[in-house]
Design an enzyme around this catalytic site. Structure first.
Site, PDB file in Angstrom:
ATOM      1  N   ALA A 256      40.121 121.486  14.023  1.00  0.00           N
ATOM      2  CA  ALA A 256      39.010 121.114  13.145  1.00  0.00           C
ATOM      3  C   ALA A 256      39.616 120.653  11.823  1.00  0.00           C
ATOM      4  O   ALA A 256      40.815 120.795  11.575  1.00  0.00           O
ATOM      5  CB  ALA A 256      38.061 122.287  12.932  1.00  0.00           C
ATOM      6  N   MET A 257      38.762 120.104  10.961  1.00  0.00           N
ATOM      7  CA  MET A 257      39.190 119.654   9.639  1.00  0.00           C
ATOM      8  C   MET A 257      38.132 120.025   8.631  1.00  0.00           C
ATOM      9  O   MET A 257      36.945 119.779   8.834  1.00  0.00           O
ATOM     10  CB  MET A 257      39.419 118.133   9.637  1.00  0.00           C
ATOM     11  CG  MET A 257      39.782 117.559   8.279  1.00  0.00           C
ATOM     12  SD  MET A 257      41.391 118.170   7.683  1.00  0.00           S
ATOM     13  CE  MET A 257      41.290 117.677   5.963  1.00  0.00           C
ATOM     14  N   GLU A 290      37.379 127.182   8.969  1.00  0.00           N
ATOM     15  CA  GLU A 290      37.050 125.968   8.213  1.00  0.00           C
ATOM     16  C   GLU A 290      36.114 126.274   7.051  1.00  0.00           C
ATOM     17  O   GLU A 290      36.213 125.653   5.979  1.00  0.00           O
ATOM     18  CB  GLU A 290      36.435 124.925   9.141  1.00  0.00           C
ATOM     19  CG  GLU A 290      37.309 124.531  10.314  1.00  0.00           C
ATOM     20  CD  GLU A 290      38.709 124.094   9.921  1.00  0.00           C
ATOM     21  OE1 GLU A 290      38.863 123.457   8.856  1.00  0.00           O
ATOM     22  OE2 GLU A 290      39.657 124.386  10.672  1.00  0.00           O
TER      23      GLU A 290
END
Length: 828
Positions: A256-257, A290
């Site tokens: 993920a980012m 995140e």
């Protein structure tokens, strides 16, 4: 293309104060390119020369304060600027290329329905693939983004987006952000929206995945809300953005980012087949990880990439800890899975030649290319382990107090390791600076070993340390009861090094487990009595986290050549069928299948190793016939398929569409079985094509590519090799799937001719397609099956003599060290 150096970034940061970007993107101009216009307002603190970065297909125009600049002046990815002191406005218009490698603006067309999606991944230096920018983390600015998109698309961005009367989408201006956090995701998304704490929350995926997202939406949103609320209990600073969207996007390279307000995830987290609770827990941890970045990373951002560990280690620690606290009703102890899977990643990385301190010296990260190499098990798993030890040593109250000081002092700005340590020190009397030097500036793994001296009812425990770090540990002291169970006598908190041996009252313990609770980062060994108890009685240890610590110690002993691979398999065969903790079963079986059977055990013992694993799987299948443990049963089915040495049983499952007693075969299991049948030469192209017609999804295409590459046929191998290395047609995911199918230990003679061809091919690929594909080639297309001295010598020669991009070099250094270790283990 020039990489940005630390010195250049420092010079530019001293010269410029960047205020605002206006970014206009037109996504309606075709499948290959899009149009990009960026307008940047900034101040030059003095007259001087600098540059703005851009990687265009075509640079159409650039103006500085209304005066045209020569597009021909673009040198690689740098457009030079000569500035006077004062305010400036730069405007750049260009045609940009879509990516198929997960970098920049990635474009994907869903084979299920023909719909297209685009999203940005701008980490480190890829914003310049989308718009012109001063691309470094400490030149924060406000971003206004407008997007022209096809009529049936929805556009997501860092702020709330609205469609304007002219059809364009406009996102609300952001707070101050680093360039690499800008995010756009556009396409005909399926969305589930809600509100929480007065903010709009949304989750989004491709339309073809809509039923699967809908099935899990309640769980995903419940985890999201629970973590959001828990972070607001921990952090004084409120969530700093205007919305919280989570987009599950196709062909994403990372897990993920942490784009502010719009987190992007790999869309495998939208489960379309049955998964275990640990896989759901992993998704929850990534959500929590995140979200932690919204504060640590997004609100307060590193100044240069030497401090990337601060972002990732903090988010990794907080992700596991927060899911453990906020979602305990959904998931078991997250730290068990961390210890079995993530922590092993850190231990392995820290024992390779490429190891580095958790917090490397700034001089060791001179440019963005070198910084990219530090996204590894050290920056994530070892760093998170160090922070967990810090919390144990410091106390959570003081740790969070220091974190909140950090957020308050540096919000919407940039900070360094020195700032972080100073802020922690402000909340405690302990010597945090000294701790940081010992833990964060050193490399390698300590080893702790118990030594017991005494007789009768009086024993002294001394912890011998090979290494230099201080540790605060919990020691588990266990006795054996008449039934054979190992029963906890006491937990003893110890500081290592000790001031004096710890006195134990009672008979000599049957088992002493150092680091019981897994609160520090170290390898463990056992005293002679404890070693025997661990091998004979592992399944009789009462606590699953303690069992995880013991299993990890046994794994380390195999890797270090202190325990024969066959003995580890024997322990697994004796105890794993009785194990109730799913994370342990998954972790131990994975190590047995992929390390012991394929690499550490001698080739002539591989059939026996696979038979042992299959036997464990059969025992677990018998144990789970009542349907009470579906996760264990699914894990057993997967292990049985992957270890099959004859095709009959798994072929019958595929023909019947079910495993006897369940489960019915979903797409993931069908492709898994077909891939194993391909390896065994028990299927063909016609069957693969038929399965792809049955499942024409993106995952189905990957499954077919994996199966075709695994066929034991010279023509199939030649076609797969050509697809991997002779053209650039494969996307990042199709490349990975093809590479995963290609090398098979069962086909050693068939693929041996490709081993010497790998290095030249991988180097050329990296030069053409860049670091993401080079890393994929080094990870998945490396001939890991070839555990022999000739293969090692070949690789070492290429590493010494062949220029290659840093991402590939780093991956090959690691692969060859793993190969060297496997050879050493085999040789005994």
């Amino acid at each position: 293309m020039s990489v940005l150096t630390r010195d250049e970034a420092q010079t530019r940061a001293q010269l410029l104060d960047v205020h605002r970007y206006r970014v206009d993107l037109d996504l309606t101009t075709g499948d290959e390119t899009f149009e990009s216009t960026s307008t940047v307002r900034f101040t030059a603190r003095a007259a001087g020369d600098t540059f703005v970065e851009l990687k265009p297909a075509t640079l159409h125009s650039a103006t500085l304060d209304g005066a045209p600049l020569d597009p021909a002046a673009l040198d690689g990815n740098r457009l030079p600027l000569s500035l006077t002191e004062g305010e400036h406005e730069l405007r750049v218009t260009a045609t940009m290329r879509y990516s198929r490698t997960g970098e920049g603006m990635h474009r994907f067309t869903d084979p299920t329905d023909g719909e297209s999606y685009v999203y940005t991944q701008l980490f480190m230096e890829d914003v310049q693939r989308v718009f012109a920018a001063f691309d470094q983390p400490d030149l924060k600015a406000v971003f206004e983004v407008a997007v022209t998109a096809p009529d049936d698309w929805t556009v997501l961005a860092n702020g709330i987006t609205e469609r304007q009367p002219d059809g364009t989408w406009k996102a609300a201006p952001t707070p101050l952000l680093s360039t690499y956090f800008v995010c756009v995701a556009a396409g005909p998304w399926h969305s589930v929206r809600t509100e929480h704490a007065g903010l709009p929350f949304g989750i989004h995926c491709r339309r073809s995945l809509a039923p699967h997202l809908d099935a899990d939406a309640d769980e995903i949103l419940a985890v999201t809300k629970a973590c959001y609320d828990r972070y607001h209990e921990k952090f004084d600073e409120p969530y700093p953005f205007d919305s919280y969207d989570q987009a599950f996007v196709p062909e994403f390279n990372a897990g993920a980012m942490e784009n502010p307000g719009l987190v992007t995830f790999r869309d495998e987290f939208v489960f379309r087949s049955a998964v275990t609770v640990t896989e759901r827990q992993t998704r929850a941890m990534v959500i929590a990880h995140e979200m932690a970045h919204m504060w640590f990373g997004d609100l307060v951002t590193l100044r240069w990439w030497d401090d990337i560990w601060l972002n990732e280690s903090f988010a990794e620690y907080m992700g596991y800890q927060t899911v453990n606290e906020a979602c305990s009703d959904l998931f078991p102890d997250t730290w068990i899975d961390f210890g079995v899977t993530r922590k092993a990643w850190g231990y392995e990385a820290d024992q390779r030649p490429s190891t580095h301190p958790v917090a490397p010296d700034p001089e060791a990260v001179p440019d963005t290319a070198s910084a990219l190499l530090n996204f590894d098990g050290i920056s994530y798993a070892k760093g998170a382990s160090a922070l967990r030890q810090l919390v144990t040593w410091l106390g959570e109250k003081d740790f969070l107090a220091g974190i909140n000081i950090h957020f308050k002092r540096h919000k919407f700005g940039n900070a360094t390791l020195a700032d972080f340590i100073d802020n922690l020190a402000a909340a405690t009397d302990r010597d945090v600076h000294g701790w940081a030097e010992q833990w964060l500036r050193t490399t390698g793994v300590d080893t702790l070993t118990p030594r017991l001296d005494g007789e009768g009812l009086h024993w002294n425990l001394t912890v011998d340390r090979a290494g230099t770090r201080p540790h605060r540990i919990s020691v588990g002291v266990y006795d054996r009861d008449p039934s054979g169970d190992l029963v906890l006598r006491e937990h003893r908190e110890l500081d290592v090094p000790q001031d004096a041996p710890a006195a134990l009252t009672g008979p000599r313990p049957a088992l002493v487990v150092l680091n019981d609770g897994d609160l520090t980062y170290t390898k463990l060994r056992f005293d002679e009595v404890s070693a025997e108890s661990a091998l004979r009685g592992l399944s009789r240890v009462p606590d699953p986290l303690t069992r995880a610590v013991v299993w990890n110690a046994l794994r380390d002993q195999v890797r270090d050549g202190d325990l024969a691979p066959a003995d580890h398999l024997a322990v697994a065969g004796a105890h794993l069928a009785e194990e109730t903790e799913l994370a342990l079963v998954q972790g131990v079986l994975a190590f047995a299948r992929h390390q012991i059977a394929d690499r550490y055990g001698p080739a002539d013992q591989r059939p026996a190793a696979l038979a042992t694993i299959s036997g464990i799987a059969r025992a677990l299948l018998r144990r789970t016939e009542d349907g009470e443990a579906p996760g264990l049963r699914l894990t057993a089915v997967r292990a049985f398929v992957d270890s099959a040495t004859t095709p009959d049983k798994i072929a019958s499952w595929l023909d019947e569409g079910t495993v006897h007693g369940g489960p019915e075969l979903d797409p993931e299991l069908r492709w898994r079985i077909l891939a194993r049948l391909a390896v065994l030469g028990a299927t063909d192209e016609a069957a693969i094509a038929a399965e792809l017609e049955r499942d024409p999804s993106a995952t189905g295409r990957e499954g077919a590519a994996r199966c075709r590459a695994a066929l034991p046929d010279p023509e199939a191998k030649a076609a797969a090799w050509s697809a991997l290395f002779d053209s650039d047609d494969l996307s990042n995911y199709l490349f990975t799937a093809t590479a995963q199918g290609f090398w098979q230990p069962e086909q050693a003679d068939l693929v041996s001719e490709y081993v010497p061809r790998f290095y030249e091919a991988a180097v050329a690929l990296g030069d053409r397609r860049g670091p993401a594909m080079a890393e994929a080639a080094g990870r998945y297309a490396f001939p890991a099956y070839a555990v022999d001295a000739d293969s090692l010598a070949l690789g070492e020669r290429h590493l010494a003599d062949t220029p290659m991009i840093p991402a590939l070099r780093r991956k090959l250094v690691d692969q060859l060290d793993d190969l060297r270790r496997a050879l050493k283990v085999r040789e005994g």
